[in-house]
Design a protein around this motif. Structure first.
Motif, PDB file in Angstrom:
ATOM      1  N   GLY A   1      15.749 -65.465  73.433  1.00 19.33           N
ATOM      2  CA  GLY A   1      14.923 -64.443  73.833  1.00 19.33           C
ATOM      3  C   GLY A   1      15.020 -64.323  75.561  1.00 19.33           C
ATOM      4  O   GLY A   1      15.746 -64.821  75.632  1.00 19.33           O
ATOM      5  N   LEU A   2      14.382 -62.924  76.053  1.00 23.03           N
ATOM      6  CA  LEU A   2      14.285 -62.807  77.637  1.00 23.03           C
ATOM      7  C   LEU A   2      13.070 -62.683  78.180  1.00 23.03           C
ATOM      8  O   LEU A   2      12.515 -62.389  77.500  1.00 23.03           O
ATOM      9  CB  LEU A   2      15.381 -61.799  77.360  1.00 23.03           C
ATOM     10  N   ILE A   3      12.875 -63.903  79.497  1.00 20.28           N
ATOM     11  CA  ILE A   3      12.303 -62.948  80.100  1.00 20.28           C
ATOM     12  C   ILE A   3      12.313 -62.709  81.784  1.00 20.28           C
ATOM     13  O   ILE A   3      12.622 -63.595  82.165  1.00 20.28           O
ATOM     14  CB  ILE A   3      10.860 -64.690  80.428  1.00 20.28           C
ATOM     15  N   LEU A   4      11.934 -61.591  82.314  1.00 17.67           N
ATOM     16  CA  LEU A   4      12.178 -61.424  83.200  1.00 17.67           C
ATOM     17  C   LEU A   4      11.322 -61.499  83.989  1.00 17.67           C
ATOM     18  O   LEU A   4       9.586 -61.074  83.398  1.00 17.67           O
ATOM     19  CB  LEU A   4      12.656 -60.009  83.852  1.00 17.67           C
ATOM     20  N   PHE A   5      11.073 -61.841  85.616  1.00 17.46           N
ATOM     21  CA  PHE A   5       9.836 -62.597  86.080  1.00 17.46           C
ATOM     22  C   PHE A   5       9.946 -61.826  88.111  1.00 17.46           C
ATOM     23  O   PHE A   5      11.120 -61.809  88.138  1.00 17.46           O
ATOM     24  CB  PHE A   5       9.033 -64.167  86.398  1.00 17.46           C
ATOM     25  N   GLY A   6       8.884 -61.649  88.675  1.00 21.13           N
ATOM     26  CA  GLY A   6       8.110 -61.160  89.798  1.00 21.13           C
ATOM     27  C   GLY A   6       7.891 -61.947  90.725  1.00 21.13           C
ATOM     28  O   GLY A   6       7.406 -63.504  90.601  1.00 21.13           O
ATOM     29  N   SER A   7       6.724 -61.278  90.685  1.00 19.27           N
ATOM     30  CA  SER A   7       4.944 -61.635  91.239  1.00 19.27           C
ATOM     31  C   SER A   7       4.738 -61.939  89.660  1.00 19.27           C
ATOM     32  O   SER A   7       3.988 -62.528  89.864  1.00 19.27           O
ATOM     33  CB  SER A   7       4.254 -60.144  91.683  1.00 19.27           C
ATOM     34  N   GLN A   8       4.621 -61.447  87.829  1.00 17.59           N
ATOM     35  CA  GLN A   8       4.501 -61.821  86.987  1.00 17.59           C
ATOM     36  C   GLN A   8       6.029 -61.436  86.214  1.00 17.59           C
ATOM     37  O   GLN A   8       6.701 -61.335  86.710  1.00 17.59           O
ATOM     38  CB  GLN A   8       3.449 -60.406  86.991  1.00 17.59           C
ATOM     39  N   ALA A   9       5.108 -62.184  85.177  1.00 19.79           N
ATOM     40  CA  ALA A   9       6.309 -62.701  84.063  1.00 19.79           C
ATOM     41  C   ALA A   9       5.865 -62.230  83.112  1.00 19.79           C
ATOM     42  O   ALA A   9       5.121 -61.968  82.585  1.00 19.79           O
ATOM     43  CB  ALA A   9       6.104 -64.308  83.794  1.00 19.79           C
ATOM     44  N   TYR A  10       7.039 -61.516  82.867  1.00 24.02           N
ATOM     45  CA  TYR A  10       7.397 -60.537  81.331  1.00 24.02           C
ATOM     46  C   TYR A  10       8.032 -61.160  80.395  1.00 24.02           C
ATOM     47  O   TYR A  10       9.083 -61.363  80.864  1.00 24.02           O
ATOM     48  CB  TYR A  10       7.577 -58.911  81.707  1.00 24.02           C
ATOM     49  N   LEU A  11       7.570 -61.132  78.958  1.00 24.09           N
ATOM     50  CA  LEU A  11       8.918 -61.488  78.017  1.00 24.09           C
ATOM     51  C   LEU A  11       9.222 -60.034  77.928  1.00 24.09           C
ATOM     52  O   LEU A  11       8.516 -59.095  76.982  1.00 24.09           O
ATOM     53  CB  LEU A  11       7.425 -61.955  76.715  1.00 24.09           C
ATOM     54  N   GLN A  12      10.250 -59.732  77.136  1.00 25.30           N
ATOM     55  CA  GLN A  12      11.226 -58.672  76.892  1.00 25.30           C
ATOM     56  C   GLN A  12      11.311 -58.771  76.020  1.00 25.30           C
ATOM     57  O   GLN A  12      11.693 -57.683  75.417  1.00 25.30           O
ATOM     58  CB  GLN A  12      12.726 -58.569  78.048  1.00 25.30           C
ATOM     59  N   THR A  13      12.464 -60.038  75.468  1.00 30.19           N
ATOM     60  CA  THR A  13      12.322 -60.498  73.760  1.00 30.19           C
ATOM     61  C   THR A  13      11.814 -61.349  73.050  1.00 30.19           C
ATOM     62  O   THR A  13      12.214 -62.298  74.291  1.00 30.19           O
ATOM     63  CB  THR A  13      14.278 -59.656  73.974  1.00 30.19           C
ATOM     64  N   PRO A  14      11.557 -61.445  72.547  1.00 33.42           N
ATOM     65  CA  PRO A  14      10.839 -62.382  71.715  1.00 33.42           C
ATOM     66  C   PRO A  14      11.992 -62.965  70.697  1.00 33.42           C
ATOM     67  O   PRO A  14      13.263 -62.544  71.179  1.00 33.42           O
ATOM     68  CB  PRO A  14       9.877 -62.436  71.197  1.00 33.42           C
ATOM     69  N   LEU A  15      12.118 -64.229  71.070  1.00 38.37           N
ATOM     70  CA  LEU A  15      13.512 -64.928  69.483  1.00 38.37           C
ATOM     71  C   LEU A  15      13.951 -64.554  68.804  1.00 38.37           C
ATOM     72  O   LEU A  15      13.214 -63.629  68.066  1.00 38.37           O
ATOM     73  CB  LEU A  15      12.698 -66.344  69.502  1.00 38.37           C
TER      74      LEU A  15
END
Length: 338
Positions: free
Chosen positions: A137-151
């Motif tokens: 799975g892939l989570i990208l974050f900066g000021s906010q965290a976003y789920l880019q790809t679930p498992l």
């Protein structure tokens, strides 16, 4: 082994006799007829056809068609012996920092100065490609965290999402706690022996709601191992204030917090200072012991419903042909008798 998918369907085989003996027959009515001069010659043929349709063989034909249709509907099939199918791997959530400081060009790739994000993307993609059998799975974050790809087992999709990552896409500041908390949430419903988070950042937590150590406690409670990677060149550029980002883009890596997160959850902390060290870190994580998950068995099967269905349709066409022929002869009979 031969079996029927829905054997209870065969109970309907008694329906035709029930209709035949218990429901009254409808009156036969022909609204039109054809007058022919050779009625007397056709009369013996007509009587013969009527006797044939009333013959038990014709009744048996209808019953046979019905039985073949029921057999096809019941789903005859051959089921082979179970073949075990087992996946070896873990559920790994990659958590990558996309804050503005990831644009700093203090890394070298193929002899050329590149940004931190370019090196991270290259190393992360090689790691994902090597994780055959794992769900990533892939989570990208900066000021906010976003789920880019679930498992998912679809590594191609994860690689595309990594390619699309851009510094500042999720905001310019760094919310490590929120990103880690989101990763913990996405791993709560997978086997506890296979939960892994790989967190990479080049800064310190300076925004968001959840504190990093509080998120680490949540990971510990859910038996999730967290590997943390602190990214930054040994020869960091001097601290400077960038008016475009409106925050400090110098090296402010909080190694102490990353070490505490890893220690609290049973993981390890790594410091990546260049391209080679980052690849080495991912290779080290890549050597973690695998565990079994998603065990299942597959039983090959072959369907045979098409054969009784085809035979039933052929017999039905034959019966309709005979019925149409008799109807035409009866019309001739009625008019000839007038």
């Amino acid at each position: 082994m031969f079996e029927l998918a829905m054997p209870w369907i065969l109970l309907l085989i008694v329906l035709p006799p029930f209709i035949w003996f218990l429901i009254p027959r409808a009156a036969f009515y022909l609204p039109a007829a054809l007058k022919v001069p050779f009625y007397s010659a056709l009369l013996p043929i007509i009587e013969k056809e009527k006797r044939l349709l009333a013959h038990p063989a014709q009744v048996g034909l209808i019953f046979l068609i019905w039985a073949l249709l029921l057999i096809a509907l019941a789903g005859p099939r051959w089921i082979g012996a179970p073949v075990p199918v087992e996946r070896e791997g873990r559920n790994i959530m990659l958590v990558l920092d996309l804050s503005g400081s990831m644009e700093i060009n203090d890394m070298v790739l193929n002899g050329q100065p590149v940004s931190r994000l370019a090196v991270v993307k290259r190393a992360a993609k090689q790691f994902v490609q090597a994780r055959t059998g794992d769900r990533i799975g892939l989570i990208l974050f900066g000021s906010q965290a976003y789920l880019q790809t679930p498992l998912t087992f679809d590594r191609t999709n994860v690689l595309l999402r990594i390619d699309d990552a851009t510094a500042g896409l999720a905001g310019k500041t760094t919310s490590i706690g929120d990103a880690l908390g989101l990763a913990v949430k996405r791993l709560q419903h997978v086997p506890s022996s296979s939960r892994v988070i790989i967190l990479l950042t080049d800064g310190a937590n300076n925004s968001g709601v959840l504190l990093p150590l509080k998120a680490a406690e949540l990971a510990k409670d859910d038996t999730i191992k967290v590997y943390t990677i602190g990214l930054g060149s040994e020869a960091d550029p001097r601290v400077m204030n960038d008016p475009l980002f409106n925050f400090n883009v110098g090296s402010d890596l909080d190694e102490k917090t990353l070490q505490d997160i890893a220690k609290m959850t049973g993981g390890r902390y790594f410091r990546a200072t260049d391209t080679q060290s980052l690849h080495g870190i991912y290779n080290t994580i890549n050597e973690l012991e695998t565990v079994s998950q998603d065990s299942a068995s597959l039983r090959p099967q072959k369907e045979y419903y098409v054969w009784p269905l085809a035979l039933a349709l052929l017999l039905l066409l034959y019966w309709f042909g005979k019925k149409a022929e008799l109807t035409l002869l009866l019309r001739i009979t009625r008019k000839g008798a007038v």
